[in-house]
Design a protein around this motif. Structure first.
Motif, PDB file in Angstrom:
ATOM      1  N   SER A 141       0.841  -1.198   0.000  1.00  0.00           N
ATOM      2  CA  SER A 141       0.000   0.000   0.000  1.00  0.00           C
ATOM      3  C   SER A 141       0.876   1.247   0.000  1.00  0.00           C
ATOM      4  CB  SER A 141      -0.905   0.024   1.230  1.00  0.00           C
ATOM      5  OG  SER A 141      -1.677  -1.155   1.337  1.00  0.00           O
ATOM      6  N   VAL A 142       0.459   2.260  -0.736  1.00  0.00           N
ATOM      7  CA  VAL A 142       1.213   3.520  -0.797  1.00  0.00           C
ATOM      8  C   VAL A 142       0.259   4.700  -0.582  1.00  0.00           C
ATOM      9  CG1 VAL A 142       3.120   2.715  -2.253  1.00  0.00           C
ATOM     10  CG2 VAL A 142       0.989   3.454  -3.328  1.00  0.00           C
ATOM     11  N   TYR A 143       0.756   5.737   0.086  1.00  0.00           N
ATOM     12  CA  TYR A 143      -0.060   6.906   0.393  1.00  0.00           C
ATOM     13  C   TYR A 143       0.736   8.194   0.198  1.00  0.00           C
ATOM     14  CZ  TYR A 143      -3.385   3.717   2.656  1.00  0.00           C
ATOM     15  OH  TYR A 143      -4.294   2.719   2.906  1.00  0.00           O
ATOM     16  N   LEU A 144       0.000   9.245  -0.118  1.00  0.00           N
ATOM     17  CA  LEU A 144       0.570  10.583  -0.190  1.00  0.00           C
ATOM     18  C   LEU A 144      -0.193  11.471   0.779  1.00  0.00           C
ATOM     19  CD1 LEU A 144       2.482  12.646  -1.651  1.00  0.00           C
ATOM     20  CD2 LEU A 144       0.537  13.130  -3.177  1.00  0.00           C
ATOM     21  N   GLU A 145       0.536  12.176   1.642  1.00  0.00           N
ATOM     22  CA  GLU A 145      -0.091  13.035   2.649  1.00  0.00           C
ATOM     23  C   GLU A 145       0.545  14.417   2.625  1.00  0.00           C
ATOM     24  OE1 GLU A 145      -1.019  13.083   7.475  1.00  0.00           O
ATOM     25  OE2 GLU A 145       0.488  11.721   6.630  1.00  0.00           O
ATOM     26  N   ILE A 146      -0.278  15.442   2.722  1.00  0.00           N
ATOM     27  CA  ILE A 146       0.250  16.796   2.836  1.00  0.00           C
ATOM     28  C   ILE A 146       0.529  17.073   4.304  1.00  0.00           C
ATOM     29  CG2 ILE A 146      -2.058  17.864   2.970  1.00  0.00           C
ATOM     30  CD1 ILE A 146      -0.846  20.243   1.405  1.00  0.00           C
ATOM     31  N   VAL A 147       1.703  17.635   4.607  1.00  0.00           N
ATOM     32  CA  VAL A 147       2.118  17.855   5.995  1.00  0.00           C
ATOM     33  C   VAL A 147       2.501  19.321   6.194  1.00  0.00           C
ATOM     34  CG1 VAL A 147       2.837  15.475   6.344  1.00  0.00           C
ATOM     35  CG2 VAL A 147       4.471  17.129   5.421  1.00  0.00           C
ATOM     36  N   GLU A 148       2.856  19.643   7.419  1.00  0.00           N
ATOM     37  CA  GLU A 148       3.190  21.022   7.791  1.00  0.00           C
ATOM     38  C   GLU A 148       2.044  21.975   7.443  1.00  0.00           C
ATOM     39  OE1 GLU A 148       5.751  21.650   9.555  1.00  0.00           O
ATOM     40  OE2 GLU A 148       6.728  19.695   9.334  1.00  0.00           O
ATOM     41  N   THR A 149       0.830  21.543   7.683  1.00  0.00           N
ATOM     42  CA  THR A 149      -0.335  22.350   7.326  1.00  0.00           C
ATOM     43  C   THR A 149      -0.608  23.481   8.314  1.00  0.00           C
ATOM     44  OG1 THR A 149      -1.799  20.785   8.464  1.00  0.00           O
ATOM     45  CG2 THR A 149      -1.419  20.429   6.112  1.00  0.00           C
ATOM     46  N   SER A 150       0.062  23.467   9.449  1.00  0.00           N
ATOM     47  CA  SER A 150      -0.156  24.537  10.432  1.00  0.00           C
ATOM     48  C   SER A 150       0.299  25.888   9.903  1.00  0.00           C
ATOM     49  CB  SER A 150       0.584  24.213  11.739  1.00  0.00           C
ATOM     50  OG  SER A 150       1.981  24.097  11.506  1.00  0.00           O
ATOM     51  N   ASN A 151       1.163  25.855   8.897  1.00  0.00           N
ATOM     52  CA  ASN A 151       1.643  27.100   8.297  1.00  0.00           C
ATOM     53  C   ASN A 151       0.724  27.622   7.196  1.00  0.00           C
ATOM     54  OD1 ASN A 151       3.987  26.984   9.902  1.00  0.00           O
ATOM     55  ND2 ASN A 151       5.018  25.659   8.406  1.00  0.00           N
ATOM     56  N   PRO A 167      -2.944  28.970   5.566  1.00  0.00           N
ATOM     57  CA  PRO A 167      -4.012  29.840   6.079  1.00  0.00           C
ATOM     58  C   PRO A 167      -5.259  29.044   6.460  1.00  0.00           C
ATOM     59  CG  PRO A 167      -3.832  30.038   3.696  1.00  0.00           C
ATOM     60  CD  PRO A 167      -2.653  29.240   4.150  1.00  0.00           C
ATOM     61  N   ALA A 168      -6.086  29.632   7.314  1.00  0.00           N
ATOM     62  CA  ALA A 168      -7.332  28.985   7.721  1.00  0.00           C
ATOM     63  C   ALA A 168      -8.188  28.687   6.496  1.00  0.00           C
ATOM     64  CB  ALA A 168      -8.091  29.881   8.699  1.00  0.00           C
ATOM     65  N   GLY A 169      -8.818  27.505   6.500  1.00  0.00           N
ATOM     66  CA  GLY A 169      -9.652  27.113   5.371  1.00  0.00           C
ATOM     67  C   GLY A 169      -8.864  26.718   4.142  1.00  0.00           C
ATOM     68  N   TRP A 170      -7.603  26.342   4.331  1.00  0.00           N
ATOM     69  CA  TRP A 170      -6.737  26.009   3.196  1.00  0.00           C
ATOM     70  C   TRP A 170      -7.279  24.821   2.404  1.00  0.00           C
ATOM     71  CZ3 TRP A 170      -4.611  21.182   2.847  1.00  0.00           C
ATOM     72  CH2 TRP A 170      -4.610  20.401   4.010  1.00  0.00           C
ATOM     73  N   GLU A 171      -6.892  24.782   1.177  1.00  0.00           N
ATOM     74  CA  GLU A 171      -7.269  23.689   0.274  1.00  0.00           C
ATOM     75  C   GLU A 171      -6.217  23.604  -0.817  1.00  0.00           C
ATOM     76  OE1 GLU A 171     -10.603  23.186  -3.149  1.00  0.00           O
ATOM     77  OE2 GLU A 171     -11.401  23.385  -1.108  1.00  0.00           O
ATOM     78  N   LYS A 222      -7.194  15.456  -7.005  1.00  0.00           N
ATOM     79  CA  LYS A 222      -7.572  15.128  -5.629  1.00  0.00           C
ATOM     80  C   LYS A 222      -7.509  16.394  -4.766  1.00  0.00           C
ATOM     81  CE  LYS A 222      -7.928  10.584  -6.143  1.00  0.00           C
ATOM     82  NZ  LYS A 222      -7.458  10.404  -7.518  1.00  0.00           N
ATOM     83  N   ARG A 223      -8.469  16.502  -3.853  1.00  0.00           N
ATOM     84  CA  ARG A 223      -8.577  17.689  -3.006  1.00  0.00           C
ATOM     85  C   ARG A 223      -8.063  17.384  -1.602  1.00  0.00           C
ATOM     86  NH1 ARG A 223     -13.535  19.291  -0.196  1.00  0.00           N
ATOM     87  NH2 ARG A 223     -13.333  21.430   0.578  1.00  0.00           N
ATOM     88  N   PHE A 224      -7.016  18.072  -1.196  1.00  0.00           N
ATOM     89  CA  PHE A 224      -6.471  17.951   0.146  1.00  0.00           C
ATOM     90  C   PHE A 224      -6.956  19.144   0.976  1.00  0.00           C
ATOM     91  CE2 PHE A 224      -3.643  15.628  -2.602  1.00  0.00           C
ATOM     92  CZ  PHE A 224      -3.177  14.551  -1.840  1.00  0.00           C
ATOM     93  N   HIS A 225      -7.468  18.872   2.164  1.00  0.00           N
ATOM     94  CA  HIS A 225      -7.897  19.934   3.072  1.00  0.00           C
ATOM     95  C   HIS A 225      -7.783  19.422   4.501  1.00  0.00           C
ATOM     96  CE1 HIS A 225     -11.867  17.870   3.384  1.00  0.00           C
ATOM     97  NE2 HIS A 225     -11.633  17.609   2.104  1.00  0.00           N
ATOM     98  N   PHE A 226      -8.172  20.239   5.486  1.00  0.00           N
ATOM     99  CA  PHE A 226      -7.898  19.869   6.874  1.00  0.00           C
ATOM    100  C   PHE A 226      -8.655  18.622   7.317  1.00  0.00           C
ATOM    101  CE2 PHE A 226     -11.861  22.033   7.376  1.00  0.00           C
ATOM    102  CZ  PHE A 226     -12.420  21.616   8.579  1.00  0.00           C
ATOM    103  N   MET A 227      -9.726  18.258   6.619  1.00  0.00           N
ATOM    104  CA  MET A 227     -10.473  17.038   6.929  1.00  0.00           C
ATOM    105  C   MET A 227     -10.006  15.847   6.106  1.00  0.00           C
ATOM    106  SD  MET A 227     -12.742  17.627   9.297  1.00  0.00           S
ATOM    107  CE  MET A 227     -14.004  16.360   9.084  1.00  0.00           C
ATOM    108  N   LYS A 228      -9.182  16.083   5.091  1.00  0.00           N
ATOM    109  CA  LYS A 228      -8.702  15.018   4.219  1.00  0.00           C
ATOM    110  C   LYS A 228      -7.297  15.374   3.776  1.00  0.00           C
ATOM    111  CE  LYS A 228      -9.082  11.336   1.532  1.00  0.00           C
ATOM    112  NZ  LYS A 228      -9.167   9.961   2.063  1.00  0.00           N
TER     113      LYS A 228
END
Length: 391
Positions: free
Chosen positions: A153-163, A165-169, A195-201
């Motif tokens: 299995s392989v996955y891609l994750e966006i990290v360092e999202t604390s930097n 802005p609010a409501g980022w996508e 694919k859409r990356f956001h704070f819930m995904k």
């Protein structure tokens, strides 16, 4: 100078102003018109009839080395632009093979069999692409929490999202690859889905990327001398477009205005610009170039130019008007040989009209009646058909 003709209906008593050639004209069109995924693969490429010799791993192919003992990694610079190769007959229809390296991240794993037997459930590695921080994660025995047993299995994750802005996508197109040592190809699914990356995904991946039976078969070239290689590339889709709304006007009003321009033959003035006049909710003016509107590097001789302009200050920010207009040069000698041109265009970012409205020769010919006593009469009829606004 220009004045309003007394014989016109809906006449406008405006005075025109003129300026010398050293003053830059308003912007004018140089033309005459407007302007989570579970899919994977299980079938390996068919092997040649005689079993091929197994070459040693090419250390230059995957410059990132990872072993169960060290877990270290380094990042490489992006390779040259990729070229997708049409799948060969030995590959399933969904798979694509190519010579080019994955654009953003490469991972080489040594002693893979040791990794399978170790308590390490997954291995993650960070990299940068498209201005964001990403994490590439591989489950060598499959993600058992998502029915990925007996697969990789392989996955891609966006990290360092604390930097961020609010409501980022972040929207991105990404693909995973595995290296075929025998054929010297990178093999993977060619997915163009955004694919859409956001704070819930924050993570997407392929649970059943490749089954272990296929992967472990040395004839397939994925695991050679207990070494394998994976890759990933990520292309961020950055939206720069702005949504616009076009609203048509029911029963638009037609306006007519006319001007008289004097000394058009003997004048040294390159352009006449009338004062703004209010019609409906907007202010309008006419730009008349008796010697033609000239653009540096694209000069045209023997023309006259006429343009209609709307005052930007009477428009909402970013909005435009869809306008149908007719510009008519009056025949004041025979009153039967009027010359006119029409267009439908968007006004708001500069004047629109006709750079080559008429030849200067035809304009000055006394037989045509366009210039009488060194004066000419220009009439404009127009109606606003709709409004384009920013959403």
């Amino acid at each position: 100078m220009a004045s309003s003709p007394s014989s016109l209906k809906a006449q406008n008593s405006n005075k025109s102003t003129h300026s010398e050639a050293s003053t830059s004209p308003p912007p004018i069109s140089s033309q005459d018109h407007f302007q989570d995924d579970d899919s994977g693969f299980q079938t390996a490429p068919s092997s040649p009839t005689p079993e091929p010799a197994i070459p040693p791993p090419n250390s230059s192919t995957f410059p990132v080395d990872v072993s169960p003992q060290s877990g270290t990694s380094t990042q490489i610079s992006p390779p040259p632009p990729t070229q997708t190769i049409k799948p060969s007959s030995s590959l399933p229809a969904l798979l694509h093979e190519r010579d080019a390296l994955p654009s953003h991240h490469l991972l080489k794993i040594k002693s893979f069999s040791t990794l399978l037997k170790s308590p390490i459930e997954k291995f993650s590695n960070d990299f940068k692409a498209g201005g964001y921080e990403w994490n590439f994660t591989i489950y060598p025995n499959g993600d058992k929490n998502k029915d990925g047993e007996n697969y990789i299995s392989v996955y891609l994750e966006i990290v360092e999202t604390s930097n961020l802005p609010a409501g980022w996508e972040v929207n991105a197109i990404f693909n995973f690859f595995i290296f075929d040592h025998i054929r010297d190809k990178y093999v993977g699914l060619q997915d163009t889905t955004v694919k859409r990356f956001h704070f819930m995904k924050t993570q997407w991946g392929v649970v059943k990327f490749i089954d272990l039976e296929t992967f472990n078969n040395p004839c397939n070239g994925y695991l050679v001398n207990d070494t394998c290689g994976f890759g990933v590339e990520v292309f961020v889709v950055k939206t720069t477009s702005k949504a616009q709304c076009f609203s048509l006007i029911n029963k638009p009003v037609t306006y007519q205005v006319g001007w008289v321009f004097s000394n058009v033959i003997k004048t040294t003035v390159e352009r006449y610009i009338t004062e703004y006049s209010v019609f409906g909710d907007y202010k309008w003016r006419l730009l008349f170039f008796p010697k033609g509107y000239q653009v540096e590097g694209n000069k045209i001789n023997n023309i006259i130019s006429i343009f209609l302009d709307v005052d930007n200050s009477t428009l909402s920010a970013g909005s435009k008007l869809l306008v149908h207009f007719t510009i008519r040069l009056e025949d004041k000698k025979k009153n039967s040989n009027h010359f006119e041109r029409s267009d439908t265009t968007a006004l708001g970012s500069g004047a629109r009209g006709f750079r080559n409205f008429m030849s200067e020769t035809k304009f000055k010919d006394p037989e045509n009646g366009f210039v009488v006593d060194d004066k000419c009469h220009i009439i404009v009829e127009f109606e606003v058909l709709g409004v384009v606004t920013l959403e």
